[in-house]
Design an enzyme around this catalytic site. Structure first.
Site, PDB file in Angstrom:
ATOM      1  N   GLY A  29      -0.215   0.055   4.346  1.00 43.51           N
ATOM      2  CA  GLY A  29      -0.403   1.509   4.424  1.00 43.51           C
ATOM      3  C   GLY A  29       0.898   2.183   4.763  1.00 43.51           C
ATOM      4  O   GLY A  29       1.486   2.860   3.947  1.00 43.51           O
ATOM      5  N   THR A  30       1.378   1.996   5.921  1.00 40.94           N
ATOM      6  CA  THR A  30       2.787   2.040   6.328  1.00 40.94           C
ATOM      7  C   THR A  30       3.576   3.284   6.622  1.00 40.94           C
ATOM      8  O   THR A  30       3.412   4.344   6.028  1.00 40.94           O
ATOM      9  CB  THR A  30       3.623   1.292   5.264  1.00 40.94           C
ATOM     10  OG1 THR A  30       3.127  -0.014   5.181  1.00 40.94           O
ATOM     11  CG2 THR A  30       5.071   1.208   5.653  1.00 40.94           C
ATOM     12  N   THR A  31       4.488   3.029   7.561  1.00 39.41           N
ATOM     13  CA  THR A  31       5.604   3.946   7.756  1.00 39.41           C
ATOM     14  C   THR A  31       6.829   3.047   7.868  1.00 39.41           C
ATOM     15  O   THR A  31       6.861   2.148   8.702  1.00 39.41           O
ATOM     16  CB  THR A  31       5.461   4.720   9.078  1.00 39.41           C
ATOM     17  OG1 THR A  31       4.200   5.344   9.116  1.00 39.41           O
ATOM     18  CG2 THR A  31       6.560   5.752   9.203  1.00 39.41           C
TER      19      THR A  31
END
Lengths: 230, 289
Positions: A29-31
């Site tokens: 999903g991420t950052t």
């Protein structure tokens, strides 16, 4: 056998693949984020991988080594980015043997770009390549979905990065020191985590300089706090 | 036997040429029929149903090695196709793999990789490593883009220590101290998240895995029957099947058959029924020698 497996890896481009994540696929999903400073780079990421609404891994390491001094931050499909990183690591190993010296960050970024651009119809991978080499010092390259290559003083990526554009534009200052960069990255990732449902867990960071790689982890109470209505 | 699969490759990038290799033999899985299958489906032909293992599988790393656990129910939609199937597959003497998803896919994939790993072992002269099995599995699954529905929990002990991986159908893997997969994975993960600690003893680890599988068995409709366990340490493997028969078949409380003579016959009559010959057919049947 390993070679054969890799050359066949993307052969099903001809499959009518939708340019995006397939149902049931695991996504980071991420950052993710990377910042250049004098002497090296700082990279950072959250630690959440999801399949739909279930968190498949809450302590993922999205900062993947491709050479001793070059790392990549992975976002998008977990399978695609893991496979790409493995192949790039293999190619850079060859490059190191052929050149007789450590590969350059620019070279690594280009290998990523080749892969991501040529197979852009069947991949879903947003990658930030960052590292140090003796010719150019610290460098950050962005290879977003589609396979473009862009160098910059810093880069952000992943679903959580949409919440950070304003913050990084306002807070980035050129020629920061390592400690300031670390603070900058950890604050940014923490803010993204608090707003993006697909980002979470712990904050993983790494500082890459000529001396090597130093890794940091911020867990629980160590995560930077911002305004909370309580 | 090593089976090499060839997929027709349209694009040849400079990178593919750089890593060029020997000519690949023909045969194997191709995607050319996908369009035809789609067309057939639109014409009303039913796609053959895959037999899934509903499943709860899990694994954890404990002090001396790995404990893998699995339930034993295989389902075809809502019917239990197999009440006692074995979901913990042999990969090598020190590596085992639990499989969730499409039963045929998990079975065939694990057998294929087990075979490749054996050849590799003979080639290198060393005990195979878990990371090798992981690489082989993920590279194969990635090549098939998730169409091979195999979600695996791979665990084993090699010269570098105990290792545990979870492998997803699209080819992504996670290396973790405890993992769960399958439809009952949420129930099992809840158990693990509550009670997992590093360096558990053998008995504690077995109990925790058993509890996690039972959580899946009793709370997930796709999982059921018994608990199978596999304990892998540096020196030996204990394949315990079944570890616990969590669902024993009950004993019938009474008989439902009526004895002869329950219904009294009052009278009997024999009637002749006239049958008309409608059609006669003479057919020559070739004799089989």
């Amino acid at each position: 056998m390993a070679t054969m497996a890799m050359t066949n890896m993307f052969a099903s481009d001809q499959l009518a693949a939708v340019g995006g994540l397939r149902p049931g696929e695991v996504t980071t999903g991420t950052t993710i984020m990377a910042v250049e400073f004098d002497g090296g780079v700082i990279i950072g990421a959250d630690s959440r991988t999801t399949t739909g609404a279930y968190i498949a891994n809450r302590v993922t390491d999205k900062l993947t080594k491709v050479t001793e001094h070059i790392y990549c931050c992975r976002s998008g499909s977990a399978a695609d980015t893991q496979a790409i990183a493995d192949i790039v690591k293999y190619h850079l190993d060859f490059n190191r043997m052929e050149m007789g010296e450590e590969p350059r960050v620019h070279t690594a970024a280009n290998v990523f770009k080749e892969m991501c651009y040529d197979h852009r119809d069947s991949l879903s991978a947003g990658i930030i390549v960052a590292g140090w080499d003796k010719r150019g010092g610290g460098q950050v390259f962005s290879v977003p979905i589609g396979g473009m290559l862009q160098r910059g003083p810093f880069a952000i990526g992943g679903s959580g990065s949409t919440y950070l554009y304003g913050y990084v534009d306002a807070m980035f200052k050129p020629d920061m020191k390592q400690e300031d960069c670390l603070k900058f990255v950890s604050n940014a990732v923490a803010l993204a985590i608090s707003r993006d449902g697909s980002s979470g867990g712990i904050i993983r960071m790494a500082a890459i300089t000529k001396n090597g790689v130093e890794r940091f982890t911020l867990t629980g109470d160590q995560l930077p706090k911002f305004y909370e209505d309580n | 036997m090593k089976t090499i699969v060839r997929i027709p490759c349209v694009t040849t990038t400079s990178i593919s040429n750089m890593a060029a290799c020997a000519e690949l033999p023909a045969g194997g899985f191709v995607f050319e029929n996908c369009q035809r299958n789609k067309f057939l489906e639109s014409q009303g032909y039913k796609v053959p149903k895959a037999y899934k293992t509903g499943t709860t599988i899990c694994g954890l790393v404990y002090k001396d090695g790995i404990v893998l656990g699995a339930d034993t129910r295989a389902t075809e939609d809502t019917i239990v196709a197999d009440k006692n199937c074995a979901k913990i597959h042999y990969i090598s003497s020190n590596i085992y793999c639990c499989g969730a998803g499409t039963a045929a896919d998990t079975e065939m994939t694990t057998q294929l990789i087990s075979s490749e790993l054996e050849l590799h072992r003979l080639n290198t002269g060393r005990q195979p490593r878990v990371c090798t099995a992981n690489r082989l599995l993920k590279q194969m699954l990635f090549r098939y883009h998730g169409y091979i529905g195999a979600a695996l929990v791979l665990g084993g002990v090699d010269s570098t220590g105990p290792h545990l991986y979870s492998i997803w159908p699209h080819g992504s893997t996670d290396k973790l101290p405890f993992v769960t997969m399958g439809s009952g994975s949420l129930a099992a993960m809840a158990t693990f998240e509550d009670r997992y600690k590093a360096d558990l003893s053998r008995d504690e680890a077995m109990k925790l895995v058993r509890d996690a599988i039972c959580a899946g068995i009793f709370n997930d409709l796709g999982s059921g029957s018994n608990v199978d366990l596999c304990v892998i340490t540096k020196d030996k493997v204990d394949y315990i099947r079944p570890y616990e028969e969590a669902n024993k078949k009950g004993v019938r409380q009474g008989k439902y058959r009526y004895d002869r003579g329950t219904t009294v016959v009052i009278s009997s009559e024999v009637k002749k029924v006239e049958l008309e010959v409608i059609d006669t057919e003479v057919r020559a049947v070739p004799m089989e020698t």
